[in-house]
Design an enzyme around this catalytic site. Sequence first.
Site, short mmCIF file in Angstrom:
data_model
loop_
_atom_site.label_atom_id
_atom_site.label_comp_id
_atom_site.label_asym_id
_atom_site.label_seq_id
_atom_site.Cartn_x
_atom_site.Cartn_y
_atom_site.Cartn_z
CE LYS A 25 -4.02 -1.91 0.29
NZ LYS A 25 -3.92 -3.02 -0.43
C1 LIG Z 1 -10.05 -2.22 -1.12
C2 LIG Z 1 -9.29 -3.12 -0.10
N1 LIG Z 1 -9.92 -3.49 0.94
C3 LIG Z 1 -9.51 -4.27 1.90
C4 LIG Z 1 -8.23 -4.72 1.79
C5 LIG Z 1 -7.72 -5.49 3.00
O1 LIG Z 1 -6.60 -5.14 3.76
P1 LIG Z 1 -5.76 -6.15 4.23
O2 LIG Z 1 -4.96 -6.82 3.11
O3 LIG Z 1 -4.67 -5.12 4.87
O4 LIG Z 1 -6.32 -6.91 5.23
C6 LIG Z 1 -7.41 -4.13 0.73
C7 LIG Z 1 -6.13 -4.66 0.61
O5 LIG Z 1 -5.60 -5.61 0.54
C8 LIG Z 1 -8.13 -3.55 -0.20
O6 LIG Z 1 -7.42 -3.32 -1.11
#
Ligand SMILES: Cc1ncc(COP(=O)(O)O)c(C=O)c1O
Length: 411
Positions: free
Chosen positions: A199
């Site tokens: 990110k």
């Molecule tokens: C749009 C979106 N929502 C939720 C997530 C979930 O985040 P994480 O991977 O930190 O659990 C992500 C990224 O992976 C995402 O791109």
Amino acid sequence: MSIPLLDLNRQYDSIKGEIKTAIDEVLESQYFIMGDEVKEFEDEVGAYCKANHAYGCASGSDALLLALMAIDLQPGDYVLTSPFTFFATAGAISRIGGIPVFLDIEKDSYNLDPKQVRRFMEGEHPVFKKLNPDREKIKAIIPVHLYGQMADMDPIMNIAEEYNLTVIEDAAQAIGAEYKGRRAGSVGDFGCFSFFPSKNLGAFGDAGLVTVKNEKLAEKLDILRLHGAKPKYHHSLVGINSRLDTIQAAVLSVKLKYLDEWSERRREIAHRYNRLFEEAGVSGELGDCSKSCVEMGGSGCSLNPNKIITPIETTGSKENNGRHIYHQYTIRSSNRDQIAKALSEHNIGHSVYYPVSLHEQECFAYLGYQPKDCPVSHCATKQAISIPIFPELKEEEIEKVVEVVSGAVKK
Ligand SMILES: Cc1ncc(COP(=O)(O)O)c(C=O)c1O
């Protein structure tokens, strides 16, 4: 020359000394869970997002889950969201027994279309007729700020107010993005962030954060992430174990100082790509492509095959007092496979976000969605492809990517 989709080493090389010092301080303290660095980072990032309250947690996925737990989402409750997003958005709803209501996206921004949301709430939408929900059970909307550009929040907030719905911004890809001068995570009732390493603000492992507007809900969320206990061993709620590690908070605090500089560089690169594609004569106009894509089973499209569509700044343009922070630079083309092949042949990183719309995922088949329920999203899964973008990308790399993509569609 090989060009990665993302090269985290270049970023690390530029801040290695500071990162090592910050991690060393945590190692010396041996305070790995809820150390001082966690609260410090929460305060810094809360201020950065212009949010009332901010709480670290274990991931962006948990951030969404915690927000839904904070509003007491019950099995059988409905949550309206975009089908063109990472699985976690809908996964969080389903994990607690909720029903994800997928409504189509705007074709220019790829974000949840407020007009679809209104039609659904007015009972006019085909998806409403299909699901036939008990109105009392429609509880929340999760707009997703995809690729780093915020969804059109004003109409979404208006609908939410009218129907008494909670708005949870999925801001996983959008830290620092702006909508009419307001920051991602500060507009809705909750904002959910991911610090997954790739990110724009990436940790050295999984990490996430929730911003909260209302003080009572903020207190509840703070407890929910700690097994529902306050004080320790006294459980007023059944929560989960979802904390931001002290080491991750220390790393993120160092990186946060550079975030604006990095975001501006991403914007510069995106605009440079736009200009070069224009000069190469491959920039096309977005027509009405969704119908043909669904009708032809995803195999065809009315887009000019010799053109590409470069990202369109809607809410994220300077004129709209917005800021797209280009987590991804995503182009679309009816010739996507040819572009992907050419990029692979030249060792240039690329990825399809996302190849299957969530309303067509096997795990949601029980809800009975058809591809035509969200045609714009269906179409985007056939045409979108993301190409390298990260702050340290060099001019010669940008030019090479443009040369390869343009060559592939001009063939
Ligand atoms: C749009 C979106 N929502 C939720 C997530 C979930 O985040 P994480 O991977 O930190 O659990 C992500 C990224 O992976 C995402 O791109």
